[in-house]
Write an enzyme that holds these catalytic residues in place. Sequence first.
Site, PDB file in Angstrom:
ATOM      1  N   ASP A  81     -48.725 -14.420   3.928  1.00 50.36           N
ATOM      2  CA  ASP A  81     -48.276 -15.665   4.448  1.00 50.36           C
ATOM      3  C   ASP A  81     -47.163 -16.002   3.195  1.00 50.36           C
ATOM      4  OD1 ASP A  81     -49.495 -16.555   6.526  1.00 50.36           O
ATOM      5  OD2 ASP A  81     -51.036 -17.444   5.605  1.00 50.36           O
ATOM      6  N   ARG A 106     -53.722 -18.796  -0.367  1.00 49.75           N
ATOM      7  CA  ARG A 106     -52.532 -18.980  -0.550  1.00 49.75           C
ATOM      8  C   ARG A 106     -52.183 -19.549  -1.871  1.00 49.75           C
ATOM      9  NH1 ARG A 106     -48.547 -21.091   3.751  1.00 49.75           N
ATOM     10  NH2 ARG A 106     -47.202 -20.098   2.603  1.00 49.75           N
ATOM     11  N   ARG A 152     -52.967 -30.607   5.510  1.00 48.67           N
ATOM     12  CA  ARG A 152     -52.608 -29.800   4.355  1.00 48.67           C
ATOM     13  C   ARG A 152     -52.268 -30.660   3.176  1.00 48.67           C
ATOM     14  NH1 ARG A 152     -51.626 -24.468   5.624  1.00 48.67           N
ATOM     15  NH2 ARG A 152     -52.713 -23.676   7.334  1.00 48.67           N
ATOM     16  N   HIS A 181     -48.273 -28.613   9.744  1.00 47.30           N
ATOM     17  CA  HIS A 181     -47.337 -28.984   8.624  1.00 47.30           C
ATOM     18  C   HIS A 181     -46.429 -29.911   9.287  1.00 47.30           C
ATOM     19  CE1 HIS A 181     -48.076 -25.251   5.985  1.00 47.30           C
ATOM     20  NE2 HIS A 181     -48.568 -26.510   5.432  1.00 47.30           N
ATOM     21  N   CYS A 275     -40.217 -22.494   8.615  1.00 53.43           N
ATOM     22  CA  CYS A 275     -41.260 -21.965   7.744  1.00 53.43           C
ATOM     23  C   CYS A 275     -40.776 -21.056   6.751  1.00 53.43           C
ATOM     24  CB  CYS A 275     -42.656 -21.491   8.443  1.00 53.43           C
ATOM     25  SG  CYS A 275     -43.401 -22.921   9.434  1.00 53.43           S
TER      26      CYS A 275
END
Length: 282
Positions: A81, A106, A152, A181, A275
């Site tokens: 990611d 992550r 998140r 997000h 992103c």
Amino acid sequence: MKVPHTQSEQTTLGHRTASPRRYLMCRPMYFDVTYSINPWMDPDRPTSTDNGLAQWKGLFDTFVELGHDIQLIEPVPGLPDMVFAANGAIVIDGKVLVARFRHDQRKDESAAYLEWFGRGDWSAVQQAEYINEGEGDFLWTGREILAGTGFRSDPRAHDEVREFFGRPVIGLTLVDPRFYHLDTALSVLGDGEIMYNPAAFSPESRAVLAERFPAAILADPADAAVFGLNALSDGHNVVLPRAATGLAAQLRERGYNPIGADLTELLKAGGSVKCCTLELRG
Ligand code: ARG
């Protein structure tokens, strides 16, 4: 991708002004979907790293043609990611707050960003204390920081960001797991203008947005579902997922220049244009 012009400095087009930006990106050399931390990710569905790389290169080329300065961070094996560089940090006024990720898969990305920013000329570089997924959840409008929570980033990160940057922070709560997000539900266009998907926010946050941004462009469910809000504006050119044709039409009506990008491979991981891009503000 059709890009109308190249600019090396501020260009005024109609009443919109494009200004060259500095972006940090990460080549998706190890792109894959091997785990699922958002509803878009299905490890059983085949993914193609080559396709991801080709689509990402298309986005990179578009930014270059628009006159933006692209910096690159080295991808790390085992961190598929990492292509989503927006999550790595928040950078405003030359100050850098590096992310603290919610998911174990992550977490190790933070070290790569600390190292990358540590080599640069920034007035401050530190890692966030509370869970903070960088520009995924914190968007600078030029006047204030819009801050997402719900899936998140920790709400306590909002106060930390306010203190670190000394800028006003407006907290917004996300309620639809597909838009986990803030940058999947809202995009800053410039001049105090934004576009967003009201259905992604709690009723309270919807009221805040309606009050502060009465002229905002609202995305319909079809455009939101193809990640149309995961867009990036330079004040005039707005690069957004190609399938978001309704949003593109609304942007054109308002004097913006929408540029469609095909990032459908990366969407299998729940990411698109924004992103992939972290803005570096000097
Ligand atoms: N698979 C990644 C995750 O779920 C996608 C991140 C997308 N990035 C963003 N800025 N919205 O964390």
